[in-house]
Motif scaffolding. Structure first.
Motif, PDB file in Angstrom:
ATOM      1  N   UNK A 251       0.852  -1.191   0.000  1.00  0.00           N
ATOM      2  CA  UNK A 251       0.000   0.000   0.000  1.00  0.00           C
ATOM      3  C   UNK A 251       0.888   1.241   0.000  1.00  0.00           C
ATOM      4  N   UNK A 252       0.275   2.342  -0.393  1.00  0.00           N
ATOM      5  CA  UNK A 252       0.987   3.618  -0.414  1.00  0.00           C
ATOM      6  C   UNK A 252       0.763   4.339   0.906  1.00  0.00           C
ATOM      7  N   UNK A 253       1.834   4.641   1.576  1.00  0.00           N
ATOM      8  CA  UNK A 253       1.752   5.326   2.853  1.00  0.00           C
ATOM      9  C   UNK A 253       2.170   6.778   2.674  1.00  0.00           C
ATOM     10  N   UNK A 254       1.352   7.680   3.165  1.00  0.00           N
ATOM     11  CA  UNK A 254       1.647   9.108   3.050  1.00  0.00           C
ATOM     12  C   UNK A 254       2.589   9.519   4.178  1.00  0.00           C
ATOM     13  N   UNK A 255       3.730  10.081   3.815  1.00  0.00           N
ATOM     14  CA  UNK A 255       4.719  10.504   4.798  1.00  0.00           C
ATOM     15  C   UNK A 255       4.808  12.033   4.913  1.00  0.00           C
ATOM     16  N   UNK A 256       4.130  12.743   4.024  1.00  0.00           N
ATOM     17  CA  UNK A 256       4.158  14.201   4.055  1.00  0.00           C
ATOM     18  C   UNK A 256       3.112  14.758   3.109  1.00  0.00           C
ATOM     19  N   UNK A 257       3.030  16.103   2.997  1.00  0.00           N
ATOM     20  CA  UNK A 257       1.998  16.693   2.126  1.00  0.00           C
ATOM     21  C   UNK A 257       2.078  16.188   0.689  1.00  0.00           C
ATOM     22  N   UNK A 258       3.264  15.988   0.190  1.00  0.00           N
ATOM     23  CA  UNK A 258       3.417  15.518  -1.187  1.00  0.00           C
ATOM     24  C   UNK A 258       4.391  14.354  -1.266  1.00  0.00           C
ATOM     25  N   UNK A 259       4.442  13.626  -0.146  1.00  0.00           N
ATOM     26  CA  UNK A 259       5.415  12.540  -0.102  1.00  0.00           C
ATOM     27  C   UNK A 259       4.710  11.227   0.216  1.00  0.00           C
ATOM     28  N   UNK A 260       4.769  10.279  -0.710  1.00  0.00           N
ATOM     29  CA  UNK A 260       4.200   8.944  -0.547  1.00  0.00           C
ATOM     30  C   UNK A 260       5.304   7.923  -0.767  1.00  0.00           C
TER      31      UNK A 260
ATOM     32  N   UNK B 286      -7.230 -10.285  11.400  1.00  0.00           N
ATOM     33  CA  UNK B 286      -6.937  -9.166  12.293  1.00  0.00           C
ATOM     34  C   UNK B 286      -6.140  -8.088  11.559  1.00  0.00           C
ATOM     35  N   UNK B 287      -6.394  -6.849  11.910  1.00  0.00           N
ATOM     36  CA  UNK B 287      -5.713  -5.734  11.250  1.00  0.00           C
ATOM     37  C   UNK B 287      -4.341  -5.508  11.882  1.00  0.00           C
ATOM     38  N   UNK B 288      -3.258  -5.627  11.108  1.00  0.00           N
ATOM     39  CA  UNK B 288      -1.929  -5.361  11.670  1.00  0.00           C
ATOM     40  C   UNK B 288      -1.799  -3.890  12.059  1.00  0.00           C
ATOM     41  N   UNK B 289      -0.953  -3.622  13.052  1.00  0.00           N
ATOM     42  CA  UNK B 289      -0.799  -2.247  13.531  1.00  0.00           C
ATOM     43  C   UNK B 289      -0.243  -1.334  12.444  1.00  0.00           C
ATOM     44  N   UNK B 290       0.584  -1.854  11.518  1.00  0.00           N
ATOM     45  CA  UNK B 290       1.198  -1.025  10.491  1.00  0.00           C
ATOM     46  C   UNK B 290       0.310  -0.808   9.274  1.00  0.00           C
ATOM     47  N   UNK B 291      -0.855  -1.463   9.238  1.00  0.00           N
ATOM     48  CA  UNK B 291      -1.763  -1.314   8.094  1.00  0.00           C
ATOM     49  C   UNK B 291      -2.823  -0.264   8.426  1.00  0.00           C
TER      50      UNK B 291
ATOM     51  N   UNK C 227      -8.039   2.551   6.643  1.00  0.00           N
ATOM     52  CA  UNK C 227      -8.675   2.742   5.334  1.00  0.00           C
ATOM     53  C   UNK C 227      -8.217   1.664   4.356  1.00  0.00           C
ATOM     54  N   UNK C 228      -6.948   1.325   4.403  1.00  0.00           N
ATOM     55  CA  UNK C 228      -6.429   0.284   3.513  1.00  0.00           C
ATOM     56  C   UNK C 228      -6.980  -1.085   3.914  1.00  0.00           C
ATOM     57  N   UNK C 229      -7.145  -1.292   5.216  1.00  0.00           N
ATOM     58  CA  UNK C 229      -7.724  -2.548   5.724  1.00  0.00           C
ATOM     59  C   UNK C 229      -9.148  -2.732   5.190  1.00  0.00           C
ATOM     60  N   UNK C 230      -9.947  -1.664   5.231  1.00  0.00           N
ATOM     61  CA  UNK C 230     -11.327  -1.756   4.727  1.00  0.00           C
ATOM     62  C   UNK C 230     -11.336  -1.908   3.210  1.00  0.00           C
ATOM     63  N   UNK C 231     -10.411  -1.235   2.513  1.00  0.00           N
ATOM     64  CA  UNK C 231     -10.369  -1.327   1.049  1.00  0.00           C
ATOM     65  C   UNK C 231     -10.078  -2.742   0.580  1.00  0.00           C
TER      66      UNK C 231
END
Length: 299
Positions: free
Chosen positions: A171-180, A229-234, A237-241
């Motif tokens: 999955x794509x994780x957002x790390x900043x305003x324009x940083x994924x 079960x949902x992992x802590x790092x997931x 929103x990605x879990x539901x998707x």
């Protein structure tokens, strides 16, 4: 004058009254009256004559319940003169039903009610237990009579299988305003199947577990579940998707998430035991119950 001395065996001798001459300081010896019977001692046998039937037991058994009538009768220091039988033995006589006393005595010995199959004199036994004031026996008889009114559990089979399938999701994780950046997490998906020929137990299994979506209960003796079960790092929103869902157990206000196979099998074990099942086999390791993959119960 001639003195006549009768022969000891003659009638004249038996008619004479002779007063012996005693020394002045002689004191007659007086024996105490005989005691009918000495009280029984702990460890030794005690014989009871109950309605004409003889029973041999010990004081420890008779005084097992000190608040009972027998406990009071045979308490240490209580004087109870025995009614001696014609042969002179020290049998304690109790004018009650001798046949029923067998079960009274067995309860005192074992501490549990152990009646023969099909025993039909519980009313008489209850009256005897009331006479002897053995409260634990009265409680056991009430439980027995209540259970006889309940339906007898029928034979049934219960089988529970669970399997885990790990997979890596990206999955794509957002790390900043324009940083994924691309991230990943391992998700363990569990699939379980419950097969039970007892519809009431199967319904209890369905009521024990809850999932996020509906339509989980199908007809027939099968009940299937799938959860992850949902992992802590997931991210949620990605879990539901991904269409994943958790598994819950318990009632309102006490819901607990089932995070793995051991938690699932523990709940299955609880429900099975509540419905009279016993564990028959464990696969693959009988010594590792909750970390197994398959449990089989029979009733």
């Amino acid at each position: 004058m001639t003195q006549f001395c009768p022969h000891p065996g003659s009638s004249a001798f038996s008619s004479l009254s002779v007063s012996p001459v005693l020394p002045q300081n002689f004191a007659p010896k007086i024996s105490p009256p005989p005691v009918p019977s000495s009280p029984p001692s702990f460890g030794g046998p005690v014989t009871l004559n109950v309605g004409g039937t003889l029973y041999s037991t010990t004081l420890e058994t008779l005084t097992r319940f000190p608040d009972s009538m027998l406990g009071a009768m045979f308490r240490a220091g209580t004087p109870i003169p025995p009614n001696l039988n014609p042969q002179g033995g020290g049998h304690y006589f109790i004018d009650r039903d001798g046949k029923a006393f067998r079960h009274i005595l067995n309860f005192l010995r074992l501490g549990r009610l152990d009646l023969p199959h099909g025993y039909g004199e519980t009313a008489l036994l209850r009256a005897e237990a009331d006479f002897y004031q053995i409260q634990p026996l009265l409680d056991a008889l009430r439980e027995l009579e209540a259970s006889r009114g309940a339906p007898v559990p029928t034979a049934a089979l219960l089988h529970a299988d669970v399997d885990a399938s790990p997979r890596l999701v990206h999955f794509s994780a957002r790390r900043g305003p324009h940083h994924y950046e691309l991230s990943s997490a391992q998700v363990d998906t569990f699939r379980a199947n419950i097969f039970c020929t007892d519809s009431e137990c199967l319904g209890a299994m369905r009521a024990r577990f809850g999932v996020a979506s509906e339509g989980r209960a199908e007809g027939g003796p099968h009940f299937r579940l799938e959860w992850a079960p949902c992992p802590a790092e997931l991210p949620e929103a990605e879990y539901r998707r991904l269409g994943l869902q958790p598994l819950w157990t318990g009632g309102p206000g006490e819901l607990r998430e089932v995070v793995g196979a051991p938690g699932f099998l523990e709940e299955v074990l609880r429900v099975a035991l509540e419905h009279g099942f016993r564990l028959d086999s464990v696969f693959p390791d009988p010594e590792d119950l909750l970390n197994s993959r398959s449990l089989r119960f029979v009733r």
